[in-house]
Design a protein around this motif. Structure first.
Motif, mmCIF file in Angstrom:
data_model
loop_
_atom_site.group_PDB
_atom_site.id
_atom_site.type_symbol
_atom_site.label_atom_id
_atom_site.label_comp_id
_atom_site.label_asym_id
_atom_site.label_seq_id
_atom_site.Cartn_x
_atom_site.Cartn_y
_atom_site.Cartn_z
ATOM 1 N N VAL A 26 -21.726 7.797 23.284
ATOM 2 C CA VAL A 26 -22.735 8.820 23.443
ATOM 3 C C VAL A 26 -22.149 9.874 24.377
ATOM 4 O O VAL A 26 -21.628 9.542 25.435
ATOM 5 C CB VAL A 26 -24.049 8.242 24.027
ATOM 6 C CG1 VAL A 26 -25.048 9.350 24.317
ATOM 7 C CG2 VAL A 26 -24.649 7.212 23.069
ATOM 8 N N ALA A 27 -22.202 11.140 23.950
ATOM 9 C CA ALA A 27 -21.707 12.236 24.759
ATOM 10 C C ALA A 27 -22.870 13.159 25.092
ATOM 11 O O ALA A 27 -23.858 13.220 24.353
ATOM 12 C CB ALA A 27 -20.631 13.003 24.004
ATOM 13 N N LEU A 46 -29.240 12.711 19.402
ATOM 14 C CA LEU A 46 -30.138 11.730 19.994
ATOM 15 C C LEU A 46 -31.362 12.418 20.582
ATOM 16 O O LEU A 46 -32.336 11.762 20.939
ATOM 17 C CB LEU A 46 -29.403 10.913 21.063
ATOM 18 C CG LEU A 46 -28.233 10.072 20.528
ATOM 19 C CD1 LEU A 46 -27.514 9.369 21.670
ATOM 20 C CD2 LEU A 46 -28.713 9.065 19.492
ATOM 21 N N ASP A 47 -31.289 13.741 20.695
ATOM 22 C CA ASP A 47 -32.390 14.587 21.148
ATOM 23 C C ASP A 47 -32.478 15.749 20.157
ATOM 24 O O ASP A 47 -31.491 16.077 19.505
ATOM 25 C CB ASP A 47 -32.098 15.167 22.548
ATOM 26 C CG ASP A 47 -31.798 14.080 23.563
ATOM 27 O OD1 ASP A 47 -32.688 13.249 23.811
ATOM 28 O OD2 ASP A 47 -30.674 14.072 24.098
ATOM 29 N N GLN A 93 -30.567 12.820 13.102
ATOM 30 C CA GLN A 93 -29.939 13.669 12.091
ATOM 31 C C GLN A 93 -28.507 13.972 12.502
ATOM 32 O O GLN A 93 -28.198 14.097 13.682
ATOM 33 C CB GLN A 93 -30.726 14.963 11.896
ATOM 34 C CG GLN A 93 -32.086 14.730 11.278
ATOM 35 C CD GLN A 93 -32.859 16.022 11.082
ATOM 36 O OE1 GLN A 93 -32.642 17.011 11.768
ATOM 37 N NE2 GLN A 93 -33.794 16.004 10.145
ATOM 38 N N TRP A 94 -27.648 14.126 11.523
ATOM 39 C CA TRP A 94 -26.229 14.334 11.778
ATOM 40 C C TRP A 94 -25.742 15.585 11.057
ATOM 41 O O TRP A 94 -26.366 16.064 10.113
ATOM 42 C CB TRP A 94 -25.424 13.120 11.316
ATOM 43 C CG TRP A 94 -25.627 12.823 9.855
ATOM 44 C CD1 TRP A 94 -26.579 12.001 9.309
ATOM 45 C CD2 TRP A 94 -24.898 13.371 8.761
ATOM 46 N NE1 TRP A 94 -26.472 12.019 7.936
ATOM 47 C CE2 TRP A 94 -25.443 12.843 7.569
ATOM 48 C CE3 TRP A 94 -23.826 14.255 8.675
ATOM 49 C CZ2 TRP A 94 -24.963 13.177 6.307
ATOM 50 C CZ3 TRP A 94 -23.347 14.588 7.402
ATOM 51 C CH2 TRP A 94 -23.916 14.033 6.243
ATOM 52 N N GLN A 116 -24.479 11.117 19.504
ATOM 53 C CA GLN A 116 -23.709 9.919 19.201
ATOM 54 C C GLN A 116 -22.506 10.376 18.393
ATOM 55 O O GLN A 116 -22.637 11.153 17.445
ATOM 56 C CB GLN A 116 -24.545 8.933 18.393
ATOM 57 C CG GLN A 116 -23.802 7.672 18.042
ATOM 58 C CD GLN A 116 -24.703 6.688 17.320
ATOM 59 O OE1 GLN A 116 -25.921 6.737 17.436
ATOM 60 N NE2 GLN A 116 -24.093 5.805 16.564
ATOM 61 N N LEU A 117 -21.332 9.914 18.790
ATOM 62 C CA LEU A 117 -20.112 10.235 18.066
ATOM 63 C C LEU A 117 -19.827 9.104 17.095
ATOM 64 O O LEU A 117 -19.846 7.930 17.480
ATOM 65 C CB LEU A 117 -18.936 10.384 19.032
ATOM 66 C CG LEU A 117 -19.089 11.453 20.108
ATOM 67 C CD1 LEU A 117 -17.929 11.375 21.084
ATOM 68 C CD2 LEU A 117 -19.168 12.825 19.479
ATOM 69 N N ALA A 118 -19.556 9.444 15.850
ATOM 70 C CA ALA A 118 -19.209 8.428 14.862
ATOM 71 C C ALA A 118 -17.923 7.749 15.303
ATOM 72 O O ALA A 118 -17.036 8.390 15.869
ATOM 73 C CB ALA A 118 -19.046 9.064 13.486
ATOM 74 N N SER A 119 -17.810 6.464 15.044
ATOM 75 C CA SER A 119 -16.582 5.761 15.406
ATOM 76 C C SER A 119 -15.444 6.281 14.536
ATOM 77 O O SER A 119 -15.661 6.938 13.525
ATOM 78 C CB SER A 119 -16.754 4.252 15.211
ATOM 79 O OG SER A 119 -16.777 3.947 13.834
#
Length: 127
Positions: A26-27, A46-47, A93-94, A116-119
């Protein structure tokens, strides 16, 4: 330096934190922050957040989906003039640009937004 650490440094996003539920990161970023967004790197909000992206990312001869991968319900505002357009991401949402670009967090001064950063092994798209 891990791939996630290098990406965070490249994106200039602050304070990567491990997500307790998995090994994803999470950044955080503050309204007004600019960051380089590499092509294909998926960010999940996330927000609720509004991102300003350069109009040059879009190509008038192509549909938006060929310029920006995003969750189906992402809000997109393309003004008739100016050098930027905006995308609104609600929590969960991404979005992922098809070409690398510079993005800016829009919002009230001093407000911090989380992503959230995708792995490294995840690809764009809904699970």
């Amino acid at each position: 330096m891990t791939m996630i650490s290098r990406l965070l440094a490249f994106l200039r996003l602050n304070n990567p934190l491990p997500n307790d539920a998995s090994d994803t990161k999470v950044a955080t970023a503050v309204a007004g922050d600019r960051f380089g967004w590499p092509a294909g790197r998926e960010l999940t909000a996330l927000d609720t957040v509004v991102l300003s992206l350069p109009m040059a990312l879009l190509d008038a001869s192509k549909p938006i989906s060929e310029c920006l991968d995003a969750h189906d319900d992402v809000g997109i505002d393309i003004p008739s003039d100016g050098d930027a357009f905006h995308i609104r991401l609600a929590p969960g949402q991404w979005a992922s640009p098809r070409r690398s670009c510079q993005a800016m967090i829009k919002g009230d001064s001093g407000v911090t937004y989380r992503f959230q950063l995708a792995s490294d092994t995840e690809t764009s798209g809904e699970p």
